[in-house]
Every structure is written in C-alpha cells, then in structure tokens.
Design a protein around this motif. Structure first.
Motif: not given
Ligand code: FA5
Length: 324
Positions: A27-43
C-alpha cells in the motif's frame, strides 16, 4: 519482509484476498514496504547505494509475483464456484410432438405404403374450390354463412368470397387441376366449422383427404384401401362398414364406420368421385374413375388411446399431452 510478503501473496485464494495483501504490504500510504523504505534513511551514506539497490531488486520481485498472481486468479477457471459440482444435474424437460401431429405422421407413413403421396392446399379458400368445383349447388345449406367462417373484409381478385375451408375435399380439386391422371394422393390439414363444441366436435379439427383416380378404380378398391389403412392403425381385427350417404361430389357416397367395443363409430365420408367433378377439372369421366375419402383425424387417435373428449387435444394441458 520479502518472505512474509511472498507467503501472503501465494496464500491468497482469490483476487479479493490478494487485494488485502496488497494494501497490507505494498500500500502506497500505510503499506509495510513504505515503512521499510523510510528505514532506508537511517543507513550511513556509505551503505546507502548497496542497500538501496537491494531494496529495489526485492521490491521488483515482490511486485512481479503480485502481478502474476493477480493475472492467474483473474482467469475464468480460477473463479470460485457457487454450486456443488458433485450434485446431480437438473435434466432439461423435453417437449414432444402433439398427439395429433404424431397421428398425422403415422397416417402419412401407413398410407404411403399403398402408394399415396402427400399433397397440400390452402386453409383460406375461395368459394369455387370449397363449393362450386365440388358440385355443391349455390343454394345448398352447406354454404350457409352460419355454417362457415367467411372472411368479412376480404375477397379474391375476381370478387369471390373467401372462407376458412370447411373440408379438405378442396385439395381434390387443387390437385386434379394441376396434374393429369393417374392420381393417388392424401392431404392432411386443418378445417374449420362453427359447429357446436362437444365431446366429438370442435370448430377447428383435422381431416385426411384421400383421392385415387385412374383406370379401373372402383368402390372395392376404396373399401380395401380403407380397411388396410384402419387395420394398420387400429389393429388387424378391426372391422369397417359402409353406410349409404350423400355428398354432392361423390356418387355413390358412403359414411365409413369402424367397429369399436360395443358399437360403430363414424370416421368419415367417402365415395366415387362424381363425374361432374371430374369434368370440372378437365378429366374425361368416360375413361377414368376415382374414389375419395375424408376422415376425421382426432377420431382415430381417440379410438386408439381411449380418449373420450376431442377438446383435450386443443386445450394443451401438459398433464394430458405428456402421456403421448
Ligand atoms: C366431409 O367433410 C367430406 N368432405 C368427406 C368426404 C370426402 C366425403 C371425400 C366424400 C369424399 P363430413 O362433414 O361428414 O364429410 O366430415 C368428415 C369427418 O370429419 C366426420 O366423419 C368426422 O370424423 C369429422 N368431423 C366432422 N365435423 C367435425 C367436427 N366439428 N369436429 C371434429 N371432427 C369432425
């Protein structure tokens, strides 16, 4: 993530379930892939390119699997069945031929064995073919408007009244007008009379007309043909008898009766074609003779099946018709 998403996509049994999986994981707004993507910023900046690439490859695998499953589950053969395929089916109810039609077919087959072919004439007739050519005088009661269905509005091109034919004898004339002797035909069809309706009479009924013209045709030929015909339809032991009668188009004329149970039942009229009728159609009565008969179809069918009311044939009650 990938393992869980893959398992969920493969577990979905229909397109609706799959849509739930999509909302949850992709899901574009609340999907788990979206959450994962925002984690990428922590790298760290150094890690980012490799992690980003791995993320994109993983995303592609999951979305491709998703698309494939949508396509498979959308196919017609994957749709859910809302019936139990193991239940016995409902057989379609088959119609069947009307008993009168069955009788007509059998009549044609039987009479065909004696060399008679089937001919035809119109149900709407002019006065000439229904009366004049059959030697029925202008003042004959059979022409009475109360005894016939005349058409109120229509006339033939030469001004003759038109009526629903009251007998199949009209076909005798039509056939002789267009053929030369010898003639050996039958014609089966509807005729109409405003008779009072009762157990043996209707206003529309069926007759079979027979006509045989040639050299040496006699009353004896007539009787043997009718006897063989009745025996073929009703059984070998059938008895028929001729009673003297009168028809304007035959001389001599008879009524044909058949013996049934304790009594005699009238089946029709018959006789030797009147010389005047032969002349009316341009035949030479000095050289040839002929016989004709007109039988009520329903009467035969009623005899054979023990039906006591002619009205049953025309009411079309399925409980009656299904028995044939
Ligand atoms: C005639 O119609 C003559 N055309 C028969 C004929 C043909 C005579 C050739 C000579 C030569 P009749 O009106 O009797 O004759 O009718 C013949 C048969 O039709 C009757 O015996 C009966 O079986 C049947 N019939 C007559 N009227 C009715 C009716 N209202 N309902 C059912 N059957 C009928």
């Amino acid at each position: 993530f990938e393992q869980e998403a893959t398992a969920a996509i493969e577990a979905a049994r229909n397109v609706a379930d799959l849509e739930q999986v999509r909302i949850l994981f992709l899901g574009k707004s609340k999907g788990r892939l979206k959450d994962l993507q925002s984690e990428l910023g922590k790298a760290t900046p150094a890690e980012r390119p490799a992690i980003g690439q791995a993320f994109n490859e993983m995303k592609l695998r999951v979305t491709q699997l998703f698309d494939t499953r949508v396509e498979v589950l959308s196919r017609p053969e994957s749709q859910p069945r809302d019936f139990d395929v193991t239940l016995p089916g409902n057989l379609p109810r088959l119609g069947r031929e009307h008993p009168i039609t069955q009788t007509i077919e059998e009549f044609k087959e039987i009479i065909g064995r004696f060399g008679f072919t089937v001919d035809d004439g119109p149900e709407l007739e002019d006065e000439y073919h229904n009366f004049d050519a059959l030697n029925i005088p202008k003042d004959h009661p059979a022409r009475d408007p109360l005894d016939n269905f005349y058409l109120a509005a229509a006339k033939t091109a030469n001004g003759q009244p038109i009526l629903l034919r009251s007998q199949t004898s009209t076909v005798q004339i039509r056939v002789m007008e267009r053929t030369r002797p010898p003639v050996r035909i039958v014609s089966v069809g509807r005729v109409y009379r405003p008779d009072e309706i009762d157990r043996t009479h209707h206003q529309m009924f069926h007759q079979m007309e027979g006509l045989m013209v040639g050299e040496g045709v006699t009353m004896a030929t007539l009787k043997s043909v009718l006897k063989m015909f009745a025996a073929a339809y009703l059984g070998e032991d059938v008895e028929i008898r001729f009673r003297p009668s009168f028809f304007p188009f035959t001389e001599p004329s008879v009524e044909v009766d058949v013996r049934w149970r304790d009594g005699w039942l009238e089946l029709g009229g018959a006789g030797m074609v009147d010389p005047q009728v032969l002349e009316n159609v341009g035949y030479d009565p000095e050289k040839i003779t002929g016989f004709a008969f007109g039988l009520g179809i329903a009467r035969f069918c009623m005899l054979r099946h023990g039906i006591d009311d002619i009205r049953l044939f025309y009411e079309n009650d399925l409980r009656f018709l299904k028995q044939f």
